[in-house]
Scaffold this active site. Sequence first.
Site, PDB file in Angstrom:
ATOM      1  N   HIS A 142      17.704  -9.436 -14.383  1.00 30.15           N
ATOM      2  CA  HIS A 142      18.849  -9.842 -13.568  1.00 30.15           C
ATOM      3  C   HIS A 142      18.546 -11.196 -12.918  1.00 30.15           C
ATOM      4  O   HIS A 142      17.452 -11.390 -12.377  1.00 30.15           O
ATOM      5  CB  HIS A 142      19.118  -8.783 -12.491  1.00 30.15           C
ATOM      6  N   ASP A 169      22.331  -2.378 -11.443  1.00 31.28           N
ATOM      7  CA  ASP A 169      21.176  -3.178 -11.008  1.00 31.28           C
ATOM      8  C   ASP A 169      20.441  -2.551  -9.817  1.00 31.28           C
ATOM      9  O   ASP A 169      19.950  -3.264  -8.929  1.00 31.28           O
ATOM     10  CB  ASP A 169      21.625  -4.619 -10.656  1.00 31.28           C
TER      11      ASP A 169
HETATM   12  C1  GAR Z   1      20.352 -14.152 -18.199  1.00 30.78           C
HETATM   13  O1  GAR Z   1      20.395 -15.085 -17.139  1.00 30.78           O
HETATM   14  C2  GAR Z   1      20.270 -12.738 -17.645  1.00 30.78           C
HETATM   15  O2  GAR Z   1      19.513 -12.651 -16.475  1.00 30.78           O
HETATM   16  C3  GAR Z   1      21.721 -12.465 -17.365  1.00 30.78           C
HETATM   17  O3  GAR Z   1      22.406 -12.986 -18.466  1.00 30.78           O
HETATM   18  C4  GAR Z   1      21.687 -14.118 -18.938  1.00 30.78           C
HETATM   19  C5  GAR Z   1      21.493 -13.986 -20.432  1.00 30.78           C
HETATM   20  O4  GAR Z   1      20.939 -15.140 -20.949  1.00 30.78           O
HETATM   21  N1  GAR Z   1      21.979 -11.058 -17.209  1.00 30.78           N
HETATM   22  C6  GAR Z   1      22.832 -10.573 -16.333  1.00 30.78           C
HETATM   23  O5  GAR Z   1      23.492 -11.272 -15.592  1.00 30.78           O
HETATM   24  C7  GAR Z   1      22.937  -9.060 -16.324  1.00 30.78           C
HETATM   25  N2  GAR Z   1      23.681  -8.624 -15.175  1.00 30.78           N
HETATM   26  P1  GAR Z   1      20.351 -15.165 -22.415  1.00 30.78           P
HETATM   27  O6  GAR Z   1      21.462 -14.583 -23.323  1.00 30.78           O
HETATM   28  O7  GAR Z   1      20.134 -16.619 -22.687  1.00 30.78           O
HETATM   29  O8  GAR Z   1      19.107 -14.351 -22.449  1.00 30.78           O
END
Ligand code: GAR
Length: 221
Positions: free
Chosen positions: A112, A148
């Site tokens: 997160h 979360d």
């Molecule tokens: C990341 O920043 C992750 O922490 C977030 O989505 C992004 C995915 O990036 N997740 C959330 O917000 C879950 N609630 P990525 O596809 O480049 O790994």
Amino acid sequence: MTRIVNLGVLASGSGSNLQSLIDNIEKGALPAAIRVLVSNNPSAFALERAKKHGIPTAVIEHGGFARREDYDRRIVDALNDRGVELVVLAGFMRVLSAYFLRSFPMRVMNIHPALLPSFPGTHGQKKAFDYGVKFSGCTVHFVDEGVDTGPIIIQAVVPVCDTDTEETLSRRILKEEHRIYPEAIKLYAEGKLLVEGRKVRILDHPLPEDSPRHNPPVTDF
Ligand code: GAR
């Protein structure tokens, strides 16, 4: 001896966290194997990343299922078919049902982009930025039935600077995400994560520095 953990990664978007896991596995730093990448989004770039590295993929779109559990059943089957032990959520933008979590008890991790329990849900970086916090960061945690809210495994703190925009802060956080997610999975593989109620105890791990950090820096009174 550390064993190889079979992972199933779930991603909805770009998949940069998936990439950091792939890179760390390929360079021998993370004792794991990604057995399957599942996405609910057929145009997720994460799918391209997986294919490029010979990782099997499955697109399971969520439209057309009467109940969340019916959809989750399909994903659980895909994970079990590949012998997945640990499920890794890497930007998977769906809440998992109780059925899913019962299928992988304390074996689902999430990353997160904020310091939980602050700013849960979507757009954690923006919520922290808009709130005006001086530090934010990221959190790897086991997933429970809340949003979360599960036991926290590892967190990284980053400062929020006056010159930051939401984008620059998000980039700084993402860089740390790419460090703490492989670390959390490595600790799991080594059998060093002990879940005790809400707390995760980490066995044989060096204690962190106990020097406090300030933002902005404070006078040495
Ligand atoms: C990341 O920043 C992750 O922490 C977030 O989505 C992004 C995915 O990036 N997740 C959330 O917000 C879950 N609630 P990525 O596809 O480049 O790994």
